[in-house]
Design an enzyme around this catalytic site. Sequence first.
Site, PDB file in Angstrom:
ATOM      1  N   ASP A 148       0.884  -1.163   0.000  1.00 36.79           N
ATOM      2  CA  ASP A 148       0.000   0.000   0.000  1.00 36.79           C
ATOM      3  C   ASP A 148       0.923   1.215   0.000  1.00 36.79           C
ATOM      4  O   ASP A 148       1.510   1.555   1.029  1.00 36.79           O
ATOM      5  CB  ASP A 148      -0.880  -0.052   1.262  1.00 36.79           C
TER       6      ASP A 148
ATOM      7  N   LYS B  50       2.607  11.873  -3.620  1.00 32.79           N
ATOM      8  CA  LYS B  50       1.682  11.032  -4.399  1.00 32.79           C
ATOM      9  C   LYS B  50       0.603  11.874  -5.082  1.00 32.79           C
ATOM     10  O   LYS B  50       0.096  11.515  -6.126  1.00 32.79           O
ATOM     11  CB  LYS B  50       1.049  10.024  -3.444  1.00 32.79           C
TER      12      LYS B  50
ATOM     13  N   GLU C 184      -7.140   0.723  -4.264  1.00 33.10           N
ATOM     14  CA  GLU C 184      -7.102   0.633  -2.800  1.00 33.10           C
ATOM     15  C   GLU C 184      -8.432   0.131  -2.208  1.00 33.10           C
ATOM     16  O   GLU C 184      -8.426  -0.785  -1.380  1.00 33.10           O
ATOM     17  CB  GLU C 184      -6.716   1.991  -2.199  1.00 33.10           C
TER      18      GLU C 184
ATOM     19  N   ASP D  87     -12.849   5.602   2.054  1.00 33.36           N
ATOM     20  CA  ASP D  87     -11.412   5.673   2.346  1.00 33.36           C
ATOM     21  C   ASP D  87     -10.958   7.126   2.373  1.00 33.36           C
ATOM     22  O   ASP D  87     -10.806   7.762   1.333  1.00 33.36           O
ATOM     23  CB  ASP D  87     -10.665   4.869   1.255  1.00 33.36           C
TER      24      ASP D  87
END
Length: 511
Positions: free
Chosen positions: A10, A77, A179, A201
């Site tokens: 992850d 990211k 994810e 999330d």
Amino acid sequence: MSNEVIIGIDLGTTNSCAAYVEGYKDGAPSVKLIPYKGGDYTVPSIYAIDDKGNELIGYEAKRQWQLNPKNTIYGAKRLVGRTATSDIVETMKKVVQYGVKPSGDNKEVMIEVAKKELTLQEVSARILNKIRDVASNYLRVPVNKAVVTVPAYFSDRQRQSVKDAGKLIGLEVVRIINEPTAAALAYGVGKNLNEKVVIYDLGGGTFDISIIEIRNQVFEVKSTGGDIFLGGIDFDNAMIHYVLREFQAKTGIDLSTDPVAMQRIKDLAERTKIDLSAREEAPFNIPFITMTPQGQPLNIEMKFTRKLLESLTSDLIDRTLKIVAKVLVESGLSTKEIDEVMLVGGQTRMPIVQDRLTKFFGKAPSKGVHPDEAVAIGAALYAFSLKDDTNLKVQLLDVIPMAIGLEKADGQMHVVFGRNSPIPNAKQLTGTTSVANQTELIMRIYQGDHEAANMNEQLGEFTFGGIRPGPAGSVKVEITFDVNVEGILKMEARDPDTGKTLNTTVRVTQS
Ligand code: AMP
């Protein structure tokens, strides 16, 4: 694939985590998280160069962040796979202290640390390398393959960028999975479920929501959505802005131009935010934050209550719920039909997030998965299922997060795959030459949900060359758009009359 280890990674905005399946235990795959020094299972996704020129990754980088903010890269990211002039890059430039600049040809973003320029793939590669090294040491075998997760909302370019990062360090990213899908795997593998679940999330930098139907070992994504610019960091920023406003009102001093002060405020803001998930109020004190023009030291002395934090950030939670409502409509399901609501990402520990979701769905979120670890666990389970010598067979039926299409002559988008189209997916279009003896056909491909093509993200300008000469309109070109299981587009063109494949070259022209 042979009997080698494939780990699940992850690669998070704030923290990363890795896991692997060690084998079967009582008939079910047994997943282990890979510990880092000190026993933590997550490592900060932070890269830095210290004043001696040493590279620091993870906790070491985080520890010196405050003292060396300009040479410490965090949250990178959010920049992955973006063009240098995009709005997101402009916004990031305002909130980070490291250098963000366009590459020579203005197409990509470069990061500047300690007078060194790095591409984002190089930054991701260094973090991946750290995770790989830790895993190799722990497992005592070289790790060369991984399943890596990305936000469901990542575009083709962003996915490709993660694969490229792996290549730079000789780590084969055997599969990219989303994810939320990974979190659903962590929840549902081996349980023989028949449920419709929501994965909400809210991590450090991005918000993702997916609605997934689990039918035993089949995980079918019904719809997905998110906001690539909404996460824990925005909750921190809401607090930081409040502190700056209050301080300026009291002293007339604007601390926003003082990098060291900003770093200290930022650090305490995040810690206080986390504290307020467990208690109702917390002090916010920073001694000697600055000096008056007369040289008198000044302190920040404030108090935050959970209520205040909630009022400063309620619009952020509203934004997530608006997206949840939209994605739910797209799935064709009502709130009543949802069996479980799963929380992933550290920011979902904030009690009001859970309360608002409970109100929205009429049921409390499930405690079925660990918010920080579920994604790596799901990636490891999927990695295990890819091996030949396993009985674990899971099937992922995923979707693309945003439409993919081409630019028409009037600049509008001709959608080839609509948003939430199932993948893998292939479509063909046939065009003809428009002038006599035309040898090339150029097509600009975009991803996004805007009607005007250039408001979306350009995936590339495809040039199909070597077309047979002939009068205008007489030669056909058949173009195949192929989106693979990872959400990455490949294109091919051929002459349907001769069967000959045309040469394809791709470049990105959007700046
Ligand atoms: P992730 O990307 O999933 O690791 O999420 C990290 C984000 O979650 C960061 O913005 C953290 O500040 C936030 N976070 C972690 N723990 C808590 C907590 N107990 N309460 C509120 N936010 C938290």
